[in-house]
Design an enzyme around this catalytic site. Structure first.
Site, mmCIF file in Angstrom:
data_model
loop_
_atom_site.group_PDB
_atom_site.id
_atom_site.type_symbol
_atom_site.label_atom_id
_atom_site.label_comp_id
_atom_site.label_asym_id
_atom_site.label_seq_id
_atom_site.Cartn_x
_atom_site.Cartn_y
_atom_site.Cartn_z
ATOM 1 N N GLU A 269 0.810 -1.098 0.173
ATOM 2 C CA GLU A 269 0.388 0.200 -0.060
ATOM 3 C C GLU A 269 1.130 1.126 0.228
ATOM 4 O O GLU A 269 1.338 1.538 0.844
ATOM 5 C CB GLU A 269 -1.077 0.336 1.406
ATOM 6 C CG GLU A 269 -1.768 -1.814 1.905
ATOM 7 C CD GLU A 269 -2.844 -1.542 0.729
ATOM 8 O OE1 GLU A 269 -3.424 -0.332 -0.418
ATOM 9 O OE2 GLU A 269 -3.216 -2.355 0.105
ATOM 10 N N CYS A 308 -3.428 8.425 3.878
ATOM 11 C CA CYS A 308 -2.713 8.075 2.393
ATOM 12 C C CYS A 308 -4.110 8.222 1.412
ATOM 13 O O CYS A 308 -3.962 8.457 0.405
ATOM 14 C CB CYS A 308 -2.472 5.504 2.817
ATOM 15 S SG CYS A 308 -3.696 5.367 3.860
HETATM 16 P P1 NAP Z 1 8.031 4.693 4.413
HETATM 17 O O1 NAP Z 1 9.391 5.620 4.857
HETATM 18 O O2 NAP Z 1 8.218 3.820 3.528
HETATM 19 O O3 NAP Z 1 8.078 3.810 5.529
HETATM 20 C C1 NAP Z 1 7.441 2.983 5.552
HETATM 21 C C2 NAP Z 1 8.363 1.508 6.607
HETATM 22 O O4 NAP Z 1 9.061 0.838 5.930
HETATM 23 C C3 NAP Z 1 8.579 1.754 8.170
HETATM 24 O O5 NAP Z 1 7.619 1.254 9.057
HETATM 25 C C4 NAP Z 1 9.761 2.105 7.900
HETATM 26 O O6 NAP Z 1 10.799 1.769 8.964
HETATM 27 C C5 NAP Z 1 9.880 0.524 7.160
HETATM 28 N N1 NAP Z 1 11.401 0.889 6.138
HETATM 29 C C6 NAP Z 1 12.324 1.506 5.756
HETATM 30 N N2 NAP Z 1 13.015 1.239 5.202
HETATM 31 C C7 NAP Z 1 12.915 -0.684 5.272
HETATM 32 C C8 NAP Z 1 13.529 -1.136 5.295
HETATM 33 N N3 NAP Z 1 15.137 -1.465 4.594
HETATM 34 N N4 NAP Z 1 13.385 -2.679 5.841
HETATM 35 C C9 NAP Z 1 12.255 -2.852 6.277
HETATM 36 N N5 NAP Z 1 11.462 -1.768 6.576
HETATM 37 C C10 NAP Z 1 11.531 -0.941 5.603
HETATM 38 O O7 NAP Z 1 7.100 5.358 4.661
HETATM 39 P P2 NAP Z 1 6.813 6.650 5.730
HETATM 40 O O8 NAP Z 1 7.336 7.619 5.694
HETATM 41 O O9 NAP Z 1 6.663 5.677 7.074
HETATM 42 O O10 NAP Z 1 5.477 6.955 5.377
HETATM 43 C C11 NAP Z 1 4.605 7.740 4.056
HETATM 44 C C12 NAP Z 1 3.793 7.426 3.556
HETATM 45 O O11 NAP Z 1 3.767 6.281 2.980
HETATM 46 C C13 NAP Z 1 3.076 8.086 2.004
HETATM 47 O O12 NAP Z 1 3.771 7.645 0.619
HETATM 48 C C14 NAP Z 1 2.270 6.932 1.956
HETATM 49 O O13 NAP Z 1 1.592 8.246 1.158
HETATM 50 C C15 NAP Z 1 2.177 5.991 2.193
HETATM 51 N N6 NAP Z 1 0.980 5.444 2.786
HETATM 52 C C16 NAP Z 1 0.482 5.207 2.368
HETATM 53 C C17 NAP Z 1 -0.196 4.034 2.615
HETATM 54 C C18 NAP Z 1 -1.970 3.519 2.362
HETATM 55 O O14 NAP Z 1 -2.382 2.315 3.260
HETATM 56 N N7 NAP Z 1 -1.936 3.105 0.908
HETATM 57 C C19 NAP Z 1 -1.087 4.359 4.206
HETATM 58 C C20 NAP Z 1 0.016 5.442 5.392
HETATM 59 C C21 NAP Z 1 1.158 6.064 4.962
HETATM 60 P P3 NAP Z 1 11.084 2.933 9.375
HETATM 61 O O15 NAP Z 1 9.891 4.317 10.048
HETATM 62 O O16 NAP Z 1 12.330 2.884 10.595
HETATM 63 O O17 NAP Z 1 11.877 4.104 8.452
#
Ligand code: NAP
Length: 694
Positions: A269, A308
């Site tokens: 997602e 999101c």
């Molecule tokens: P993100 O930076 O991509 O992080 C998402 C998750 O991935 C976090 O738990 C992060 O952990 C983890 N992660 C990052 N690098 C990783 C790796 N190498 N291995 C394992 N896990 C890893 O996104 P975010 O900043 O938290 O969220 C914002 C984005 O999410 C926005 O772009 C939004 O559109 C999207 N979003 C989408 C939805 C949906 O349902 N479609 C819902 C909410 C948000 P860390 O925090 O420890 O880096």
């Protein structure tokens, strides 16, 4: 170890968050990341997962959690979810206190906290209604594979035997965890939860209560607060990853060697540039116009736009852009930004300072292709807080003069209170603009014209996971543009990740293996505990209606005596029911349609068959409460003799209310046959049957 149940966001010293690995609460070693209070900027916690043996966590889930969950039936797992939901619901006030440190207002927190617990309740209920009281699920009808009927097929869904890794975004630290845990645990699969680090202190608080509840079997859930390290490298083909976050991270993770090599299920997602459209009919003064303005302003500011599903692109008829901008602006002007703990504050800060920079970069890009029509870039005026210390961001509304050519607002997601107005000239142009999102979670259309609703729905559905068609009739009960719902699919194609979550029972099946079983009807009936047509019958001299739930065997069959349907029966049934359809009146009348002779009413055949198989005296059968899958296969003519064949097909125990009679649902296959032993009607009846034990 005594776990400090809730983080104290006002505490002087930051506390290091715990991980829950292989049944132990452990601190990571080495470097930790500071976690900030979103309002004050103060460091309130640290998170780290250094030194944790991720291979051991996966193994623990495989060998301890998985077997324990798979030993339970769906109904037992559903009751477990309900118990968990009740346990958490009793503690929500504590979570609200912690949630404030993420910048959430009470209303934002409600969506996250009670929305998440509500999802547990919803799956607890579905688990008992839509799945059998078995550890596996039987899906779809029996597939006929041979002429003689000795070789048939049936699909079963069994739990995956690995672990589900849930990687969540920062914006919904509770809902994000619970909306994934509910279907996973109901499926019988253990999970490792990896919340986004910046708001993991709230996830940890709720997770600690999940463990303290003692409701889940050991090994069912584990938690990582900090980096996921090499966790994904230990997964295999029995595992699943459910990721929520940015498209960039999704791309990176789904290309990991272990994921590719073992074909690990990977559900994503990701970013989404959701649209909302004001229909051409919804001019100022209409209810739809007012609803639209309210929804757009609300979507921009709830969770400070960090949803999101938030509306990012707002499509309005070209002639109404100025009026819409003014109306939205007037609503936004009333939104007080500040510390959510202060009375009257309607929008809090972003979740962390790092997000301020991220949103600003996206806004700079959007600003190249659109003009700011509401708000000012820079620190906003805030109430009860220091704007420079907290992660505050202003509410910004842009307008694009040429959205078909100036593409930044379609390409760049500003994950904050930011939105762009886009004019359209025709509905087809609105469709073209909506599709520029290249795959989104949700779109909404505000129109009182159902023809516009239909054109937009069919024109944009392939590009969206969910579409809200809003008008005055939905106004009081609609859950709005931005709410994913447990019974509806949440996900979207293309840039939204190409995944699906929840969607009722569908969400559970993501964590199960669908397997086609082929064999004889008797063998398959015994394997899946459901009678199939053609399976060997069983039974004894006792009428099945004289047996309690526990005494009935699947496949138990009663073959009734026969009864001749007479012309007088047909006349009397016409008189009694008032159904004087011409084909029941005479041979001549019947020939006016598809029949060669006068036919008996189908409902007469049904009623007469009940008269043949029902045992009337009071006994274990409490009520007949439904009938499914009725087909009249052949006509019954006056003079035909019918008999019924009643077979116990499936049994489902029901929960007994405190003062109720213990009971279960028994589904019976009924086949009504004529004197040539040919089926004339087939259906399933459902009876409530008394259980000996509660
Ligand atoms: P993100 O930076 O991509 O992080 C998402 C998750 O991935 C976090 O738990 C992060 O952990 C983890 N992660 C990052 N690098 C990783 C790796 N190498 N291995 C394992 N896990 C890893 O996104 P975010 O900043 O938290 O969220 C914002 C984005 O999410 C926005 O772009 C939004 O559109 C999207 N979003 C989408 C939805 C949906 O349902 N479609 C819902 C909410 C948000 P860390 O925090 O420890 O880096």
């Amino acid at each position: 170890m005594t776990f400090p149940t809730l983080l104290d966001p006002t505490g002087a010293a930051p506390r290091q968050l715990f991980n829950y690995a292989a049944g132990e609460w452990v601190h990571g070693t080495g470097a930790t990341a500071p976690l900030h209070h979103a309002v004050t900027g103060r460091v309130i916690a640290e998170a780290g997962s250094g030194g944790i043996d991720f291979a051991d966590m996966v193994q623990h889930a495989r060998t301890v959690g998985g077997p324990a969950l798979r030993a339970l039936t769906f109904h037992q797992r559903a009751r477990m979810l309900k118990g968990l939901a009740q346990h958490l619901m009793a503690r929500v006030e504590g979570y609200y206190a912690v949630s404030a440190a993420t910048g959430a207002t009470r209303r934002d927190g409600w969506v996250d906290i009670e929305g998440g617990i509500g999802t547990l309740f919803a799956y607890a209920s579905r688990g008992r209604r839509e799945f059998p009281d078995e550890p596996f699920h039987v899906e779809g009808p029996t597939e006929t594979l041979s002429k003689g009927g000795t070789f048939v097929g049936r699909h079963i869904c069994v739990p995956l035997e690995g672990v589900a890794v849930h990687i969540n975004a920062f914006n919904f630290p509770v809902w994000g965890m619970l909306e994934k845990l509910a279907p996973t645990l109901l499926a019988g699969v253990p999970a490792i939860v990896k919340p986004a680090t910046i708001t993991s202190f709230l996830t940890e608080a709720v997770f600690a209560d999940i463990i303290a509840s003692g409701v889940l079997p050991a090994g069912s859930v584990q938690l990582i607060c900090g980096s996921a390290g090499d966790l994904l490298d230990h997964l295999d083909g029995q595992c699943a990853v459910a990721f929520t976050g940015s498209a960039d991270t999704a791309r990176l993770l789904r290309q990991r060697d272990a994921i590719v090599q073992h074909n690990v299920r990977f559900n994503a997602e990701a970013d989404s540039l959701n649209f909302s459209m004001l229909g051409p009919d919804a001019t100022p003064g209409t209810e739809e116009f007012a609803l639209f303005i309210r929804e757009v302003a609300n979507e921009m500011t709830s969770k400070a736009g960090q949803k999101c599903t938030a509306i990012r692109r707002t499509l309005v008829p070209e002639s109404l852009v100025d009026e819409v901008a003014a109306a939205i602006g007037a609503r936004l002007a009333g939104i007080v930004i500040g510390d959510p703990a202060v009375e009257g504050v309607r929008m809090g800060p972003l979740a962390a300072q790092a997000q301020v920079g991220e949103v600003q970069r996206a806004v700079d890009a959007i600003g190249h292709d659109a003009e700011l029509v509401y708000g000012e870039v820079g620190l906003p005026d805030v109430t009860g807080a220091d704007a420079a210390r907290g992660a505050f961001y202003p509410i910004l509304l842009f307008a694009s003069a040429d959205p078909l050519r100036r593409t930044a607002p379609h390409d760049v997601e500003a994950f904050g209170p930011v939105n762009t107005l886009m004019p359209y000239r025709t509905v087809d142009e609105a469709i073209a603009l909506a599709r520029r999102g290249r795959g989104s979670l949700v779109g909404s259309v505000f129109t009182g014209d159902d023809a516009v609703a239909r054109t937009m729905a069919l024109g944009t559905a392939a590009h969206h996971g969910r579409l809200l068609l809003a008008n005055r009739h939905t106004a009081t009960e609609s859950t709005g543009h931005g709410s994913p719902l447990p019974g509806l699919v949440h996900g979207g194609p293309g840039r939204a990740g190409g995944g699906e979550e929840m969607g009722g029972a569908r969400g559970v099946l993501h964590y199960m293996q669908r397997t086609a079983l082929q064999g004889s009807p008797t063998t398959l009936s015994r394997v899946v505990h459901q009678h199939m047509p053609g399976a060997a019958p069983c039974g004894d001299a006792v009428h099945p209606f004289r047996k309690h739930f526990e005494e009935l065997a699947i496949g138990e069959t009663l073959i009734t005596a026969s009864r001749t349907i007479t012309a007088d029966d047909v006349d009397r049934f016409s008189a009694l029911s008032g159904d004087h359809f011409y084909a029941h009146q005479s041979d001549q009348m019947a020939r006016l349609g598809v029949f060669e002779r006068r036919v008996a009413h189908g409902y007469l055949v049904l009623s007469a068959s009940a008269g043949l198989f029902v045992d009337p005296a009071p006994g274990p059968v409490l009520a007949n409460y439904g009938l499914e899958g009725l087909r009249f296969v052949q006509p019954v003519h006056p003079g035909d003799a019918i008999h019924a064949r009643l077979t116990c097909k499936q049994k489902t125990a029901k929960d007994t209310p405190a003062d109720g009679i213990p009971q279960g649902i028994v589904a019976w296959d009924v086949e009504v046959r004529n004197q040539a032993d040919e089926p004339v009607a087939v259906y399933t009846i459902l009876t409530l049957v008394r259980r000996r034990r509660g």
